[in-house]
Design an enzyme around this catalytic site. Structure first.
Site, PDB file in Angstrom:
ATOM      1  CE  LYS A 135      -5.779   1.872  -1.122  1.00  0.00           C
ATOM      2  NZ  LYS A 135      -6.344   2.273   1.066  1.00  0.00           N
ATOM      3  CE  LYS A 195      -3.696   2.666   2.464  1.00  0.00           C
ATOM      4  NZ  LYS A 195      -4.544   2.123   3.416  1.00  0.00           N
TER       5      LYS A 195
HETATM    6  C1  PBG Z   1      -6.966   3.348   4.906  1.00  0.00           C
HETATM    7  C2  PBG Z   1      -7.871   3.408   4.263  1.00  0.00           C
HETATM    8  C3  PBG Z   1      -7.318   3.825   2.844  1.00  0.00           C
HETATM    9  C4  PBG Z   1      -7.666   3.746   1.249  1.00  0.00           C
HETATM   10  C5  PBG Z   1      -8.676   2.583   2.214  1.00  0.00           C
HETATM   11  N1  PBG Z   1      -7.809   2.194   3.431  1.00  0.00           N
HETATM   12  C6  PBG Z   1      -6.812   5.232   2.575  1.00  0.00           C
HETATM   13  C7  PBG Z   1      -5.415   6.076   3.456  1.00  0.00           C
HETATM   14  O1  PBG Z   1      -4.927   4.759   3.277  1.00  0.00           O
HETATM   15  O2  PBG Z   1      -5.735   6.285   3.856  1.00  0.00           O
HETATM   16  C8  PBG Z   1      -8.274   4.297   0.220  1.00  0.00           C
HETATM   17  C9  PBG Z   1      -9.394   3.591  -0.634  1.00  0.00           C
HETATM   18  C10 PBG Z   1      -9.616   4.558  -1.645  1.00  0.00           C
HETATM   19  O3  PBG Z   1      -8.802   5.807  -1.727  1.00  0.00           O
HETATM   20  O4  PBG Z   1     -10.500   3.948  -2.172  1.00  0.00           O
HETATM   21  N2  PBG Z   1      -7.188   2.339   6.486  1.00  0.00           N
END
Ligand code: PBG
Length: 333
Positions: A253, A198
């Site tokens: 991601k 991520k």
């Molecule tokens: C946070 C989380 C995020 C997303 C999913 N879970 C955002 C972040 O890390 O701030 C992002 C998903 C998206 O942008 O569609 N636990």
């Protein structure tokens, strides 16, 4: 007279031949739909930066899932948007067995056992500062203390009936510790979908609006735990750690800007690999579509296909519902 022996265009001369040699297909069973939930009844709140996506209450969620099932969607991912007064420094609402998310999962399992439910393991919807974990006096996210809370959150989701729990927090060691806790508590069938790679991405902006963490996070970033967008080998190491700690599925991601990572992870490990077509990607496509600058259907399906080509087994996308409808209509013609 030309004597070309290789004329690759021969394979493109007719739709039948193109279909016969097509290497990848995108089907509705590849698509997972993320859904934002809120407290209350008959709620369907707009999210400015994500047109056609809503925060919905549990009663609406039941109706939504009925529709999704008719379209052939097999799985959803739930994200709670909780009131400010439920947020705290210790994020204890995250493991409240009667919390919004836990209630939603129970209702789904009671009324719609056919749909698989993925829940997010991270503290950002529940912290006053919008970080995914607990912080020290300098605002640094504490790893091991956070993992202790994530374990409680994971058990509470498993108890509510979540099929797949998905740690998206990027703390070190959390997959192993959560896996062990699930085993010890006899949740041996709960899958772990690890957000292993991520990135500290700017594409998450609209999501943070949706769950209401954007204003709390302010200018603070998540760079001390999410991966530097400049790195690729580091993702392979993260994925390897999560596999060794008991992850069933790994996630990359964001999606489109990280297709190279999806490809490398799938090639290297061959494990079920999911990818998240995130909120910022959705917002960009939607904005262009609303201006009639692109053909929304064709561009989005091409975009989703690129995930399959890179090696993703399934895709979380805010376009999943719409894409399922497009695919259904295409197949009928
Ligand atoms: C946070 C989380 C995020 C997303 C999913 N879970 C955002 C972040 O890390 O701030 C992002 C998903 C998206 O942008 O569609 N636990």
């Amino acid at each position: 007279m030309s004597i070309l022996t290789h004329r690759p265009r021969r394979m493109r001369k007719h739709e039948n031949i193109r279909k016969l040699v097509r290497e990848n297909i995108l089907t509705t069973s590849d698509l997972i739909y993320p859904i934002f939930i809120v407290n209350g009844k008959k709620q369907r709140q707009n999210i400015d930066s994500m047109p056609s996506i809503y925060r919905i209450s549990i009663d609406e969620l039941m109706l939504e899932v009925e529709e999704l099932t008719k379209l052939g969607i097999l799985a959803i991912a739930l994200f709670p948007s909780v009131e400010e007064n439920k947020k705290s420094l210790d994020a204890k609402e995250s493991f409240n067995d009667n919390g919004l998310l836990q209630q939603a999962v129970r209702e789904l399992k009671k009324n719609h056992p056919q749909i698989s439910v993925i829940t997010d393991i991270a503290l950002d919807p529940f912290t006053t500062h919008g970080q995914d974990g607990l912080i020290d006096n300098n605002g640094y996210v504490l790893n091991d203390k956070t993992v202790q809370v994530l374990v409680k959150q994971a058990l509470s989701h498993a108890k509510a009936g979540a099929d797949i729990i998905a740690p998206s927090d990027m703390m070190d060691g959390r997959i192993g510790i959560i896996r062990q806790a699930l085993e010890e508590n006899n949740f041996i069938h709960t899958n772990i979908l690890a957000y292993s790679a991520k990135y500290a991405s700017n594409y998450y902006g609209p999501f943070r609006d949706a769950i209401g963490s954007a204003k709390n996070l302010g200018k603070d970033s998540k760079q001390t735990y999410q991966i530097d967008p400049a790195n690729s080998n580091e993702s392979l190491r993260e994925v390897e750690l999560d596999i060794n700690q008991g992850a069933d599925i790994v996630m990359i991601k964001p999606g489109t800007p990280y297709l190279d990572i999806i490809y490398r992870v799938k090639q290297t490990f061959g494990l079920p690999t999911f990818a998240y077509h995130v909120s910022g990607e959705y917002a960009m496509l939607k904005a262009a579509a609303q201006n009639n600058w692109i053909n929304e259907e064709e561009v989005v399906l091409e975009n989703l296909m690129s995930f399959k080509r890179a090696g993703a087994d399934a895709i979380l996308s805010y376009y999943s519902k719409q894409a399922a409808l497009w695919l259904k209509n295409k197949n009928n013609t």
